[in-house]
Each structure stands twice: as structure tokens, then as C-alpha cells.
Design a protein around this motif. Structure first.
Motif, short mmCIF file in Angstrom:
data_model
loop_
_atom_site.label_atom_id
_atom_site.label_comp_id
_atom_site.label_asym_id
_atom_site.label_seq_id
_atom_site.Cartn_x
_atom_site.Cartn_y
_atom_site.Cartn_z
N ASP A 172 -31.09 0.26 0.46
CA ASP A 172 -30.66 1.64 0.26
C ASP A 172 -30.89 2.11 -1.19
O ASP A 172 -31.66 1.52 -1.93
N LEU A 173 -30.23 3.23 -1.56
CA LEU A 173 -30.34 3.81 -2.90
C LEU A 173 -29.00 3.75 -3.62
O LEU A 173 -27.95 3.94 -3.00
N VAL A 174 -29.06 3.54 -4.91
CA VAL A 174 -27.84 3.45 -5.71
C VAL A 174 -27.04 4.75 -5.63
O VAL A 174 -27.60 5.84 -5.47
N ILE A 175 -25.74 4.63 -5.76
CA ILE A 175 -24.84 5.78 -5.72
C ILE A 175 -25.15 6.73 -6.88
O ILE A 175 -25.57 6.29 -7.95
N HIS A 176 -24.96 8.03 -6.66
CA HIS A 176 -25.26 9.04 -7.68
C HIS A 176 -23.98 9.63 -8.27
O HIS A 176 -22.98 9.82 -7.56
N PRO A 213 -32.16 0.38 -6.12
CA PRO A 213 -31.47 0.01 -4.88
C PRO A 213 -29.97 -0.02 -5.07
O PRO A 213 -29.48 -0.20 -6.19
N ALA A 214 -29.23 0.13 -3.98
CA ALA A 214 -27.77 0.05 -4.04
C ALA A 214 -27.31 -1.40 -4.11
O ALA A 214 -26.25 -1.70 -4.64
N SER A 215 -28.14 -2.28 -3.56
CA SER A 215 -27.76 -3.69 -3.48
C SER A 215 -29.01 -4.56 -3.51
O SER A 215 -30.07 -4.15 -3.02
N ILE A 216 -28.89 -5.75 -4.11
CA ILE A 216 -30.00 -6.71 -4.15
C ILE A 216 -29.53 -8.01 -3.51
O ILE A 216 -28.50 -8.58 -3.90
N ASP A 217 -30.29 -8.46 -2.52
CA ASP A 217 -29.98 -9.71 -1.79
C ASP A 217 -30.97 -10.80 -2.17
O ASP A 217 -32.08 -10.53 -2.66
#
Length: 450
Positions: A266-270, A388-392
Motif C-alpha cells: 500500500d501507500l504510506v499515510i498522509h 509504502p505503508a509497510s515493508i515485509d
């Protein structure tokens, strides 16, 4: 009478001109702020439904103010990376990285503008997360361009930056994902001791953030400690993580293919603007003055993150989170918030004094000045909005000849694994592309020409 009228007219025209100038100035400030803060965030959100290539064209068509150039380069560089134009991404992000470093010494003019108008008058210098994350994307750009040494140099620079940002009372600017990528690069380079250190740093940061250690990191700590002959440490990890020693031994076999997987979700929060307005009663005339204070804020709540799935033969595992980028963004703002609030309230007092002084000279000018001060009070909600919103992360060691990877919003990819090969793979929910690096020493030898 004619003479008096003529004199009055001479006095009125400059006043009207000044009033128009004030309103024009306010509109000019607002126009510049609007382009950066609204259009960029809105455009970035379309990455969820559009391709990086299409969004890149739209970004490159925009003409940012000089104060926002670094911000645009970060977003453009990220889109170039997602489009797999690695050469362009390296050029753009390297420029942004160098500019952020140079902008540590902000100009006096910018500080005055930020103190008297709003924070967007200051050049975007990047958050602590930005300053480190840019090295992550650059390193991956080098790696997927088959330049392992370039990736290694970038991660060494990332380590230097994190040391500059380190604080005894917080983890601001300390990224677990950076240490994981560093560990992968070191392992591919045969530097097992450095890889072990990086994995340990990553584990410490994740645990400080309350994240459970991913299976891949646990395996790495056990693998590295055994390879380095640190058997006491190895026994500790085996007991702590409840590991099967026979399975661990099989992971170290030379016939196994080693696969390192990263997943961007996803995309990081704004950021959003939060404003408070209040009336300040005027005792000098009938016009009350309006005071406005605007600060950046993140919307409340937490989201549910997705994960990629890997399968090789009968073995199926999922990627696990190593970095909550949303949380990093909130922590960066929280650390900066006292200074932001102080600047906003100080600026409000200064603007109110400007209005009061204008009222003494001309009540109409005072009203217009009040309008200008209210309209130009804009919170700085600029951010690197294409992160990204998260990195796995996940690690797989297998003798199977085929590996399948499936990620939300992405097609299923199948990769051929040769005996003893080493692979770094990245997938993201934002594009159906596969990012793949295979270690040079594990690639099949070319068939000689007859």
C-alpha cells in the motif's frame, strides 16, 4: 471642491493598490501551497489504481516551487524505481539525497518566511525516515540493476546517516528495514559477520517497536551465529525461538537455493491540516480580529496490512512485517510537534500584531490584513507520499526447482531456482511487476558457441 476631491483621490488610489497587493500576495502564497500539498497527495493516491508509469508522467508535468523540489524528486525517484527505470531512479534519488543533506543548514530567508507566513515557505528537507529510506530505495535500485557493490556502498551510507540521527531516548531515524536490506547485501557479498550484526540491529529495533520477529530474521540469527562458530549464541537462539536443529542444518546445505523476499504494501499515510480559529476582541474599533493556528496531523486509527505468499513444493510461507512505515511517519511528526506548535503560536502572535498595526492606520487595511494572515496560515503537510505503508520480509531455503510468489493486487510470479542459487525478490501491491536479482556466482554458465 474639485481641489479637495483631487487630493482625496490621490490618497485613495494608493490605498486601494495596497489592498489589492495584500490580497494578491495571499492568493499567490495559497496557490503555491495548494500545488504541493493537495495535488501531490491526491495524485499519489491514484497509484493504487493507476500504473507508476502513468503517474510519473503526471508528476513530471508539474512545476514545483524551489522549496518543494526535493519532495518532488523523492516522489519521482520512487515512481521511476517502481517503473523499473533504475538508472533514472538512481540519478533522481541521489540528487534528492544530496540536497537533503545540504539543506540541513537552512537559509535565514527561509526561516523568516516560515516564522512570519507559514512553514511551507521553508524548503522540504525530509523527515528522519526520509533521510534513511532514500538509501533503501537507492540500494534496491542498484541491486536490481545488477550492481551489488553500488548497493553495498549505499547501505554503508545509510548506516552513517542512522548514526547521525541516533538519540539515546528514541528510535527516530533507526529503520529495521534498512538493517535487513544491509544484511541481505552483506550476505550476498560473503560478509557474514557484517550480515549477522545487521540482523541483530534489525531484531533490536523491531522488538523495541513491539513487532514480533519474522521467521526469516530468526533463521538468519541462527544461521549466521552457526556459520561464524558462535555456538553459545547459536544454542541461545535455538532455545529462544524453539527451532528444529535438523531443519536448520538442511538450510545450510550447499545444494539449497536461498531466497530473500521483500514486499511493499500500500501507500504510506498522509498528513492532514488541523486548524483552530478564535476571535480576538478589538478595543480600538468595532472589528474583531481573527486568529488562526494550523498544524499538521495524521488521521486516527490503524489499518490492516497485507502480506505476500511464497510457495515452493509443499512449503508455503508468508512475508512478515519488519517496518511499519505509517508508524514511523507518526513518530517523526510527534517528535517534531512541540517545535511545530511553538512556531505556529509564535507566528499567530506576530500576525495578530501586524493586523493591529494596520488597523491603527486604516480600518479597511486592518480587515484585509486579517484576511491575509488567516488565509496564509497553512500547515506543512508535505511528505514523501509514494513510500509504502509497510515493508515485509521473508527468507526461504529450498531444493525445489520452482518458487511461486503471490501478492495482493499483483499477479502470481513463478521463478526458476537452480541448485545453490541466491535470489533477492521484491513485489508490491502497487504494480504487478516482479523485481528480481540473482547472485552472479549462482547464475547458470552460458552455453559456449559451437
Amino acid at each position: 471642491m474639485l481641489k479637495q476631491s483631487s487630493v482625496g483621490r490621490k490618497g485613495i488610489l494608493p490605498t486601494l493598490f495596497c489592498h489589492q497587493l495584500l490580497l494578491g500576495f495571499a492568493l499567490l502564497i495559497l496557490t503555491g501551497c495548494g500545488i504541493t500539498q493537495q495535488k501531490v497527495n491526491t495524485l499519489s493516491q491514484t497509484l493504487k489504481t493507476d500504473t507508476p508509469e502513468n503517474l510519473l508522467v503526471k508528476f513530471q508535468a508539474m512545476k514545483p516551487d524551489a522549496n518543494d523540489q526535493v519532495l518532488f524528486d523523492l516522489n519521482i525517484g520512487m515512481l521511476q524505481f517502481l517503473s523499473q527505470d533504475y538508472d533514472a531512479a538512481i540519478e533522481t534519488l541521489t540528487y534528492a539525497k544530496n540536497e537533503m543533506a545540504a539543506l540541513y543548514a537552512t537559509s535565514v530567508t527561509e526561516n523568516i518566511g516560515a516564522a512570519t507566513i507559514n512553514e511551507t515557505m521553508r524548503s522540504y528537507t525530509g523527515t528522519p525516515t526520509d533521510l534513511v529510506m532514500v538509501h533503501n530505495i537507492l540500494a534496491l535500485s542498484y541491486l536490481f540493476r545488477d550492481d551489488l557493490q553500488g548497493a553495498r556502498v549505499e547501505m554503508l551510507q545509510a548506516d552513517i546517516m542512522m548514526k547521525k540521527l541516533v538519540k539515546s531516548d528514541s528510535n527516530i531515524g533507526q529503520l529495521a528495514s534498512t538493517h535487513v536490506i544491509s544484511a541481505i547485501v552483506y550476505e550476498l557479498s560473503g560478509e557474514i559477520d557484517n550480515a549477522f550484526i545487521s540482523y541483530k540491529f534489525a531484531a533490536d529495533i523491531m522488538q523495541s517497536h513491539g513487532l514480533a520477529l519474522p521467521r526469516g530474521v530468526k533463521l538468519a540469527l541462527a544461521r549466521m551465529s552457526k556459520n561464524l562458530g558462535q555456538l553459545d549464541q547459536y544454542d541461545k537462539y535455538v532455545a529462544e525461538f524453539n527451532m528444529d536443529e535438523e531443519a536448520l542444518d538442511s538450510y545450510l546445505a550447499s545444494t539449497m537455493s536461498n531466497v530473500f523476499v521483500l514486499y511493499f504494501d500500500d501507500l504510506v499515510i498522509h498528513k492532514r491540516q488541523r486548524s483552530v480559529m478564535a476571535n480576538h476582541e478589538s478595543y480600538d474599533n468595532d472589528n474583531d480580529r481573527i486568529i488562526r493556528v494550523s498544524v499538521p496531523a495524521y488521521p486516527p486509527g490503524n489499518r490492516i496490512y497485507s502480506h505476500a505468499q511464497l510457495s515452493a513444493g509443499e512449503e508455503v510461507i508468508s512475508t512478515e512485517q519488519v517496518e511499519n512505515v505509517d508508524k514511523l511517519a507518526k513518530e517523526d511528526l510527534s517528535a517534531e510537534y512541540p517545535a511545530i506548535l511553538l512556531a505556529a503560536t509564535t507566528r499567530a502572535v506576530f500576525k495578530d500584531s501586524m493586523v493591529k498595526n494596520s488597523e491603527k492606520k486604516d480600518s479597511t487595511a486592518g480587515v484585509l490584513m486579517n484576511i491575509v494572515t488567516v488565509l496564509t496560515e497553512v500547515a506543512d503537510v508535505r511528505s514523501w507520499s509514494t513510500l509504502p505503508a509497510s515493508i515485509d520480509y521473508a527468507y526461504l531455503s529450498t531444493e525445489q526447482p520452482l518458487l511461486s510468489i503471490n501478492a495482493p493486487g499483483n499477479q502470481t510470479h513463478t521463478i526458476e531456482l537452480t541448485t545453490g542459487s541466491k535470489h533477492v525478490i521484491m513485489v508490491t501491491s502497487l504494480t504487478d511487476k516482479l523485481f528480481h536479482y540473482q547472485s552472479m556466482d549462482s547464475r547458470p554458465s552460458p552455453i559456449p558457441l559451437q
